[in-house]
Design a protein around this motif. Structure first.
Motif, PDB file in Angstrom:
ATOM      1  N   ILE A   1       0.828  -1.204   0.000  1.00 51.11           N
ATOM      2  CA  ILE A   1       0.000   0.000   0.000  1.00 51.11           C
ATOM      3  C   ILE A   1       0.862   1.254   0.000  1.00 51.11           C
ATOM      4  CG2 ILE A   1      -1.634   1.333   1.397  1.00 51.11           C
ATOM      5  CD1 ILE A   1      -2.852  -1.392   2.229  1.00 51.11           C
ATOM      6  N   GLN A   2       1.965   1.217   0.733  1.00 51.60           N
ATOM      7  CA  GLN A   2       2.850   2.385   0.794  1.00 51.60           C
ATOM      8  C   GLN A   2       3.634   2.577  -0.504  1.00 51.60           C
ATOM      9  OE1 GLN A   2       5.240   1.780   4.281  1.00 51.60           O
ATOM     10  NE2 GLN A   2       3.651   2.524   5.662  1.00 51.60           N
ATOM     11  N   ASN A   3       3.733   1.548  -1.332  1.00 53.50           N
ATOM     12  CA  ASN A   3       4.486   1.628  -2.585  1.00 53.50           C
ATOM     13  C   ASN A   3       3.564   1.336  -3.760  1.00 53.50           C
ATOM     14  OD1 ASN A   3       7.365   1.951  -1.644  1.00 53.50           O
ATOM     15  ND2 ASN A   3       6.716   0.182  -0.459  1.00 53.50           N
ATOM     16  N   ALA A   4       2.527   2.145  -3.897  1.00 53.79           N
ATOM     17  CA  ALA A   4       1.509   1.902  -4.915  1.00 53.79           C
ATOM     18  C   ALA A   4       1.762   2.656  -6.217  1.00 53.79           C
ATOM     19  CB  ALA A   4       0.131   2.262  -4.369  1.00 53.79           C
ATOM     20  N   ALA A   5       2.931   3.183  -6.419  1.00 50.60           N
ATOM     21  CA  ALA A   5       3.232   3.939  -7.639  1.00 50.60           C
ATOM     22  C   ALA A   5       3.261   3.003  -8.846  1.00 50.60           C
ATOM     23  CB  ALA A   5       4.588   4.637  -7.493  1.00 50.60           C
ATOM     24  N   PRO A   6       2.882   3.517 -10.008  1.00 47.60           N
ATOM     25  CA  PRO A   6       2.943   2.679 -11.217  1.00 47.60           C
ATOM     26  C   PRO A   6       4.398   2.452 -11.649  1.00 47.60           C
ATOM     27  CG  PRO A   6       2.139   4.879 -11.750  1.00 47.60           C
ATOM     28  CD  PRO A   6       2.289   4.811 -10.273  1.00 47.60           C
ATOM     29  N   VAL A   7       4.668   1.230 -12.090  1.00 46.29           N
ATOM     30  CA  VAL A   7       6.001   0.880 -12.574  1.00 46.29           C
ATOM     31  C   VAL A   7       5.878   0.166 -13.908  1.00 46.29           C
ATOM     32  CG1 VAL A   7       7.095   0.707 -10.306  1.00 46.29           C
ATOM     33  CG2 VAL A   7       5.986  -1.276 -11.280  1.00 46.29           C
ATOM     34  N   ILE A   8       6.945   0.241 -14.701  1.00 45.67           N
ATOM     35  CA  ILE A   8       6.973  -0.453 -15.986  1.00 45.67           C
ATOM     36  C   ILE A   8       7.755  -1.750 -15.791  1.00 45.67           C
ATOM     37  CG2 ILE A   8       7.781  -0.383 -18.367  1.00 45.67           C
ATOM     38  CD1 ILE A   8       7.406   2.668 -18.252  1.00 45.67           C
ATOM     39  N   ILE A   9       7.133  -2.846 -16.164  1.00 51.61           N
ATOM     40  CA  ILE A   9       7.737  -4.166 -16.033  1.00 51.61           C
ATOM     41  C   ILE A   9       8.178  -4.624 -17.417  1.00 51.61           C
ATOM     42  CG2 ILE A   9       7.379  -6.552 -15.291  1.00 51.61           C
ATOM     43  CD1 ILE A   9       7.115  -4.495 -13.045  1.00 51.61           C
ATOM     44  N   THR A  10       9.437  -5.030 -17.528  1.00 49.50           N
ATOM     45  CA  THR A  10       9.960  -5.563 -18.783  1.00 49.50           C
ATOM     46  C   THR A  10      10.451  -6.975 -18.513  1.00 49.50           C
ATOM     47  OG1 THR A  10      10.669  -3.356 -19.431  1.00 49.50           O
ATOM     48  CG2 THR A  10      11.602  -5.206 -20.647  1.00 49.50           C
ATOM     49  N   PHE A  11       9.915  -7.938 -19.258  1.00 52.01           N
ATOM     50  CA  PHE A  11      10.303  -9.335 -19.113  1.00 52.01           C
ATOM     51  C   PHE A  11      10.457  -9.908 -20.510  1.00 52.01           C
ATOM     52  CE2 PHE A  11       9.284 -13.859 -18.360  1.00 52.01           C
ATOM     53  CZ  PHE A  11      10.291 -14.142 -17.453  1.00 52.01           C
ATOM     54  N   PHE A  12      11.708 -10.133 -20.917  1.00 48.41           N
ATOM     55  CA  PHE A  12      12.052 -10.558 -22.267  1.00 48.41           C
ATOM     56  C   PHE A  12      11.460  -9.549 -23.253  1.00 48.41           C
ATOM     57  CE2 PHE A  12      12.336 -14.728 -20.059  1.00 48.41           C
ATOM     58  CZ  PHE A  12      13.699 -14.906 -20.217  1.00 48.41           C
ATOM     59  N   LEU A  13      10.487  -9.962 -24.053  1.00 48.88           N
ATOM     60  CA  LEU A  13       9.902  -9.056 -25.041  1.00 48.88           C
ATOM     61  C   LEU A  13       8.626  -8.392 -24.531  1.00 48.88           C
ATOM     62  CD1 LEU A  13      10.404 -11.261 -28.229  1.00 48.88           C
ATOM     63  CD2 LEU A  13      11.823  -9.362 -27.433  1.00 48.88           C
ATOM     64  N   TRP A  14       8.143  -8.800 -23.383  1.00 46.95           N
ATOM     65  CA  TRP A  14       6.929  -8.219 -22.822  1.00 46.95           C
ATOM     66  C   TRP A  14       7.274  -6.948 -22.069  1.00 46.95           C
ATOM     67  CZ3 TRP A  14       5.900 -13.535 -20.367  1.00 46.95           C
ATOM     68  CH2 TRP A  14       5.391 -14.396 -21.329  1.00 46.95           C
ATOM     69  N   ARG A  15       6.378  -5.979 -22.162  1.00 49.65           N
ATOM     70  CA  ARG A  15       6.549  -4.722 -21.435  1.00 49.65           C
ATOM     71  C   ARG A  15       5.160  -4.220 -21.070  1.00 49.65           C
ATOM     72  NH1 ARG A  15      10.841  -0.637 -21.787  1.00 49.65           N
ATOM     73  NH2 ARG A  15       9.964   1.303 -20.996  1.00 49.65           N
ATOM     74  N   PHE A  16       4.930  -4.009 -19.798  1.00 53.46           N
ATOM     75  CA  PHE A  16       3.625  -3.510 -19.372  1.00 53.46           C
ATOM     76  C   PHE A  16       3.786  -2.674 -18.116  1.00 53.46           C
ATOM     77  CE2 PHE A  16       4.236  -7.725 -17.629  1.00 53.46           C
ATOM     78  CZ  PHE A  16       3.869  -7.601 -16.302  1.00 53.46           C
ATOM     79  N   GLU A  17       2.770  -1.873 -17.838  1.00 53.59           N
ATOM     80  CA  GLU A  17       2.772  -0.997 -16.669  1.00 53.59           C
ATOM     81  C   GLU A  17       1.760  -1.526 -15.666  1.00 53.59           C
ATOM     82  OE1 GLU A  17       1.750   3.627 -15.618  1.00 53.59           O
ATOM     83  OE2 GLU A  17       2.610   3.167 -17.568  1.00 53.59           O
ATOM     84  N   ALA A  18       2.179  -1.556 -14.405  1.00 54.17           N
ATOM     85  CA  ALA A  18       1.292  -2.033 -13.341  1.00 54.17           C
ATOM     86  C   ALA A  18       1.641  -1.317 -12.045  1.00 54.17           C
ATOM     87  CB  ALA A  18       1.448  -3.539 -13.164  1.00 54.17           C
ATOM     88  N   SER A  19       0.744  -1.383 -11.121  1.00 59.23           N
ATOM     89  CA  SER A  19       0.985  -0.809  -9.799  1.00 59.23           C
ATOM     90  C   SER A  19       2.055  -1.644  -9.084  1.00 59.23           C
ATOM     91  CB  SER A  19      -0.305  -0.825  -8.987  1.00 59.23           C
ATOM     92  OG  SER A  19      -0.043  -0.561  -7.636  1.00 59.23           O
ATOM     93  N   LEU A  20       2.943  -0.971  -8.382  1.00 58.97           N
ATOM     94  CA  LEU A  20       3.982  -1.675  -7.643  1.00 58.97           C
ATOM     95  C   LEU A  20       3.375  -2.590  -6.595  1.00 58.97           C
ATOM     96  CD1 LEU A  20       6.982  -2.130  -7.182  1.00 58.97           C
ATOM     97  CD2 LEU A  20       6.985  -0.154  -5.658  1.00 58.97           C
ATOM     98  N   ALA A  21       2.240  -2.196  -6.031  1.00 54.90           N
ATOM     99  CA  ALA A  21       1.554  -3.039  -5.046  1.00 54.90           C
ATOM    100  C   ALA A  21       1.151  -4.373  -5.663  1.00 54.90           C
ATOM    101  CB  ALA A  21       0.329  -2.314  -4.499  1.00 54.90           C
ATOM    102  N   ILE A  22       0.645  -4.339  -6.885  1.00 48.80           N
ATOM    103  CA  ILE A  22       0.246  -5.575  -7.564  1.00 48.80           C
ATOM    104  C   ILE A  22       1.467  -6.426  -7.892  1.00 48.80           C
ATOM    105  CG2 ILE A  22      -0.774  -6.500  -9.690  1.00 48.80           C
ATOM    106  CD1 ILE A  22      -2.714  -4.124  -9.598  1.00 48.80           C
ATOM    107  N   VAL A  23       2.540  -5.782  -8.326  1.00 49.29           N
ATOM    108  CA  VAL A  23       3.766  -6.509  -8.643  1.00 49.29           C
ATOM    109  C   VAL A  23       4.318  -7.188  -7.392  1.00 49.29           C
ATOM    110  CG1 VAL A  23       6.148  -6.264  -9.446  1.00 49.29           C
ATOM    111  CG2 VAL A  23       4.315  -5.025 -10.597  1.00 49.29           C
TER     112      VAL A  23
END
Length: 84
Positions: A19-41
């Motif tokens: 909850i304290q780290n809920a900022a959006p982040v970009i996740i890159t995994f091999f060829l995949w790239r997506f944005e998600a909340s750090l809390a979800i990650v």
């Protein structure tokens, strides 16, 4: 009981941290790239770790059970003398 209490404390700490780290982040995994909340990650990472540990523990428990079933139990003779 102790394990359940420990699990609840860990879940609570992960939830607070997420909850304290809920900022959006970009996740890159091999060829995949997506944005998600750090809390979800964080949550998905912890959940993945728990599932992996459950699989490892289950496989070890199953292999131990099969080893116990394959080990013959020494039989005693009716006159209480060991079989040689």
């Amino acid at each position: 009981m102790f394990a359940l209490l420990l699990l609840l404390i860990i879940v609570l700490l992960v939830a607070i941290f997420s909850i304290q780290n809920a900022a959006p982040v970009i996740i890159t995994f091999f060829l995949w790239r997506f944005e998600a909340s750090l809390a979800i990650v964080i949550f998905l990472s912890v959940l993945t770790g728990v599932l992996i540990m459950m699989i490892i523990h289950s496989s070890r428990a199953i292999s131990r059970r099969f080893k116990q079933q394959k080990t013959p139990v020494p039989q005693e003779r009716p006159d209480n003398k060991e079989v040689q």
